[in-house]
Every structure is written in structure tokens, then in C-alpha cells.
Design an enzyme around this catalytic site. Structure first.
Site, PDB file in Angstrom:
ATOM      1  N   SER A 190       1.012  -0.556  -7.380  1.00  0.00           N
ATOM      2  CA  SER A 190       1.676  -1.494  -6.339  1.00  0.00           C
ATOM      3  C   SER A 190       0.192  -2.757  -6.407  1.00  0.00           C
ATOM      4  CB  SER A 190       1.736  -0.790  -5.068  1.00  0.00           C
ATOM      5  OG  SER A 190       1.749  -1.889  -3.475  1.00  0.00           O
TER       6      SER A 190
ATOM      7  N   TYR B 216      -2.823   4.145   1.069  1.00  0.00           N
ATOM      8  CA  TYR B 216      -1.561   3.804   0.405  1.00  0.00           C
ATOM      9  C   TYR B 216      -2.224   2.194  -0.364  1.00  0.00           C
ATOM     10  CZ  TYR B 216       2.447   2.567  -1.239  1.00  0.00           C
ATOM     11  OH  TYR B 216       3.820   2.459  -2.589  1.00  0.00           O
TER      12      TYR B 216
END
Length: 268
Positions: free
Chosen positions: A142, A155
Site C-alpha cells: 500500500s 495496517y
């Protein structure tokens, strides 16, 4: 498009989102598929459509990758099945709420999926492909790996872990004929938002990429041999500058002497 794919692709998190799009795109390229996700019935429906639409062989494995025994089954398939030449390490989750708002159990679950399972499977694929002298590993990280202040920290930390692992594996496996690519999506329209209690439509429309566009761009990057692909980033030179600055620090990161700026000024 450069057709660089041969054999079978194993895709985790393949029932929805980016995993489902990868399955469709790779089937369109002529790949046979092994689809992995928790929902076996949903996988079977997707597999039937892929077989009908593209004439490829599609196997289904129902597995919960937060469970060690299920991860072991997928590791073994990567090791034993010599037809597998592409591994898309896509399964992942995000937390509902901020870092300090989640329980220990929630944190353990995301670490089990985003870090432990992702690492075990990438390493298993790396060992298997390295021994065979060919193969490609795609790790879905990400952009938050580069921007931890923007989102929940566990995350983003898990995605930074996967980026670091990808870069290290790429360096180790390059000479063995194995390509490792880290894909860094920005905000992308998938089911992960709803599952974690978030609304992707709360973002400005110009910030949210469609899943199909993301995967198409990532596959172009894979075809080009990119080891890090950031589909939303318009200026590739910014990544090059970031990498150059990071690497330039290397010689100074481990020395016997403390840096002068940390020495006590005894005259004070």
C-alpha cells in the site's frame, strides 16, 4: 501487452476485490488459476465463470489465512505444485477504527493475516521458485507503507513490512530468475473499506482508483520488470529520489562511533 506469463497463478484473497480482478485478468491472459479465500462457495461461483469465459483450469482452496494450519496447506501447494509460476500475495484486512481503538484480538488477527501469513507464503514461493529457476511473486502492499501518518498504524505498518520484505526478496532472488514485485495501491474501490467500517466515498472522487485500473497498471509494471509499482504516482522520479536518498544513508547507518550531534558538550 507483453505476454510473459506461463503456467498457473495462485491468488490469495481471490473471492472479491483486487484478488478477483487479478483472477479475471490473468485468466484472460491464459493462466490457469488456483483461487484461495475463506468463502469456498463464492470461490466456486467465480471459478465456474472464469472457466466458462476464458477456458482455463481453475482450482479452488477454501482457507482462512489467519489460521496457521491453513497457511501451511497453501505453503505446501506452492512448494509441491511445479506448475505454479506466479503467486499473487493479496489477502489482507484493515482494522475498524484507529490503532488505539482496537482490541488485542483485533490486532493479533490483522498481524496474523497481513504479516505472518503474507510473509510465510512469500517466503515459501521464493524458495520454490528459486529452486525452479523461474517465477513471479506479487505482494500487494500500500502507499501507506510510505505515509504512516495518514491512516491506522498497524495496517500501514503491515504494508511497510511487506514492502521491505519484497525489496529484500527481490534482491535475493533476482539472480535465480525470480521476479518480486511490490504493488502499492492508493485508495482503491474494493470491499475492504466496508468490511472495516469505512466509507471509501468519503474520499474525494479524484483520490479513489477503480480496482480494474489498479490491477491493469500493476500488470503493466510486472511486464516491465518493476520491483515496486505505484499506480497512482504520476512522477516516477519521486520514487527514484526517495530510493536514492534511502540508499545514500546506508554507509552511515551502522558505525562504531556515536554521531557528533549526540555527544555531550563538556564545556557547557
Amino acid at each position: 501487452m507483453t505476454d510473459t506469463f506461463h503456467g498457473t497463478a495462485l491468488i490469495t484473497g481471490a473471492s472479491t476485490g483486487l484478488g478477483a480482478v487479478y483472477a479475471e485478468r490473468l485468466a484472460r491472459r491464459g493462466h490457469d488459476l488456483i483461487l484461495v479465500a475463506r468463502n469456498g462457495a463464492q470461490l466456486e461461483e467465480r471459478a465456474a465463470k472464469l472457466r466458462a469465459d476464458h477456458g482455463v483450469a481453475v482450482a479452488v482452496i477454501a482457507a482462512d489465512l489467519t489460521r496457521s494450519d491453513d497457511v501451511t496447506r497453501i505453503e505446501q501447494r506452492l512448494i509441491d505444485d511445479g506448475a505454479i509460476t506466479l503467486f499473487v500475495n493479496n489477502a489482507g484486512m484493515s482494522l475498524n477504527g484507529g490503532t488505539l481503538e482496537n482490541s488485542v484480538a483485533d490486532v493479533q488477527t490483522i498481524i496474523a493475516l497481513n504479516i505472518t501469513a503474507a510473509a510465510r507464503l512469500a517466503i515459501a514461493a521464493g524458495k520454490a521458485f528459486g529452486a525452479r529457476g523461474k517465477g513471479k511473486i506479487v505482494n500487494i502492499a500500500s502507499v501507506l507503507a510510505l505515509a504512516p501518518e495518514m491512516f491506522e498504524g498497524v495496517y500501514s505498518g503491515s504494508k511497510a513490512f511487506l514492502l521491505n520484505l519484497s525489496i529484500a526478496l527481490a534482491s535475493s532472488l533476482r539472480e535465480q530468475g525470480v521476479q518480486v514485485q511490490a504493488v502499492l495501491p492508493g485508495a482503491t474501490r474494493t470491499e475492504i473499506w466496508e468490511r472495516s467500517g469505512k466509507d471509501v466515498d468519503a474520499f474525494p472522487a479524484e483520490m479513489v482508483m477503480e480496482a480494474g485500473d489498479l490491477v491493469d497498471a500493476a500488470l503493466i509494471g510486472l511486464d516491465r520488470g518493476e520491483e515496486v509499482t505505484i499506480p497512482p504516482l504520476a512522477d516516477a522520479g519521486q520514487w527514484d529520489t526517495y530510493q536514492a536518498a534511502r540508499l545514500a544513508m546506508g554507509p552511515g547507518l551502522s558505525r562504531r562511533e556515536v554521531a557528533d550531534r549526540y555527544r555531550v558538550n563538556e564545556a557547557v
